[in-house]
Design a protein around this motif. Sequence first.
Motif, mmCIF file in Angstrom:
data_model
loop_
_atom_site.group_PDB
_atom_site.id
_atom_site.type_symbol
_atom_site.label_atom_id
_atom_site.label_comp_id
_atom_site.label_asym_id
_atom_site.label_seq_id
_atom_site.Cartn_x
_atom_site.Cartn_y
_atom_site.Cartn_z
ATOM 1 N N SER A 2 0.850 -1.186 0.000
ATOM 2 C CA SER A 2 0.000 0.000 0.000
ATOM 3 C C SER A 2 0.886 1.235 0.000
ATOM 4 O O SER A 2 1.999 1.222 0.525
ATOM 5 C CB SER A 2 -0.906 0.015 1.238
ATOM 6 O OG SER A 2 -1.664 1.211 1.296
ATOM 7 N N LYS A 38 -2.258 2.557 6.722
ATOM 8 C CA LYS A 38 -2.628 1.160 6.495
ATOM 9 C C LYS A 38 -1.444 0.234 6.745
ATOM 10 O O LYS A 38 -1.611 -0.886 7.249
ATOM 11 C CB LYS A 38 -3.148 0.975 5.069
ATOM 12 C CG LYS A 38 -4.517 1.584 4.826
ATOM 13 C CD LYS A 38 -5.001 1.298 3.412
ATOM 14 C CE LYS A 38 -6.394 1.891 3.177
ATOM 15 N NZ LYS A 38 -6.870 1.632 1.794
ATOM 16 N N GLU A 97 -1.006 -0.088 10.537
ATOM 17 C CA GLU A 97 -2.073 -0.944 11.060
ATOM 18 C C GLU A 97 -1.817 -2.413 10.729
ATOM 19 O O GLU A 97 -2.011 -3.300 11.574
ATOM 20 C CB GLU A 97 -3.417 -0.503 10.485
ATOM 21 C CG GLU A 97 -4.600 -1.323 10.984
ATOM 22 C CD GLU A 97 -5.923 -0.890 10.375
ATOM 23 O OE1 GLU A 97 -6.973 -1.370 10.839
ATOM 24 O OE2 GLU A 97 -5.904 -0.072 9.424
ATOM 25 N N LYS A 98 -1.356 -2.678 9.510
ATOM 26 C CA LYS A 98 -1.117 -4.059 9.092
ATOM 27 C C LYS A 98 0.043 -4.672 9.875
ATOM 28 O O LYS A 98 -0.034 -5.834 10.309
ATOM 29 C CB LYS A 98 -0.821 -4.102 7.591
ATOM 30 C CG LYS A 98 -0.849 -5.499 6.997
ATOM 31 C CD LYS A 98 -2.240 -6.096 7.031
ATOM 32 C CE LYS A 98 -2.311 -7.434 6.324
ATOM 33 N NZ LYS A 98 -3.664 -8.036 6.388
#
Length: 244
Positions: free
Chosen positions: A92, A97, A100-101
């Motif tokens: 990404s 993101k 968070e991942k």
Amino acid sequence: MDYEIRPQRLRIPSGWNIYYSNFSNINLKDYINKPDNNNIWLFEGNEDIFQISKDDILIDLGWYPMYDPDGTYIIEVVKNLNWFKLEDRFKSQDKDKIVEKIENYLVHYAPYRPTKLKLEPLPAWIGWEVTYNRFFEIEEEHKNAALFYLSDKLLALQNNYHKIKVELGWFPKHSPYGVYRLSVFLAEQEWWFDSLDKEEIIDHLEEIMLSYNYIHNPASGFCTKQKHELNLSIDGIRRVVSGY
């Protein structure tokens, strides 16, 4: 320059070891069209941004193609160093993101309880191992239970390169009149810093981590010892301790 580079903060459960890191608070996509973006891309826009491991699991983050504004962040999860058969892969351009991942992977491979509470985001910097973490982010809905989680053992970190240990606790434990105490164990001495301000404690922790670390050199693949001076407290008195 209108930016300040600081270590990226992550929620890291017990047992994870930060192998190397150039992972900062900078979002690469914010600097694509800015005239001063060269330093940013050289610092973080490469294939070796962040790597953290626990047991047989390794999580690797890079930007591909390297230094290319049209590239993207890629996370690869590897088991037993088998890069030909990945456990998972995620990409990404969105920094939020990616963070968070990574945090989801960290919890998935090192689950902790209670799951309703999130760990406090901590500076993630090279050479440090999170040996114990019960330092929770207490939100308003859990305020009534806050004292239960404020024990004298909240967090323990160690840096084997420098033989230094850092511990965080609440003293007296579970007391409404307590304070956070950040203790540093180095050369058979204990140094500490007390505060009621959680952010001040985390900022001080960042200062310690940056003062005792190895800097990864992607060009050579080796780590260079970083030397700094660090202000700590002993018996409530601020002193200067030299990195070695």
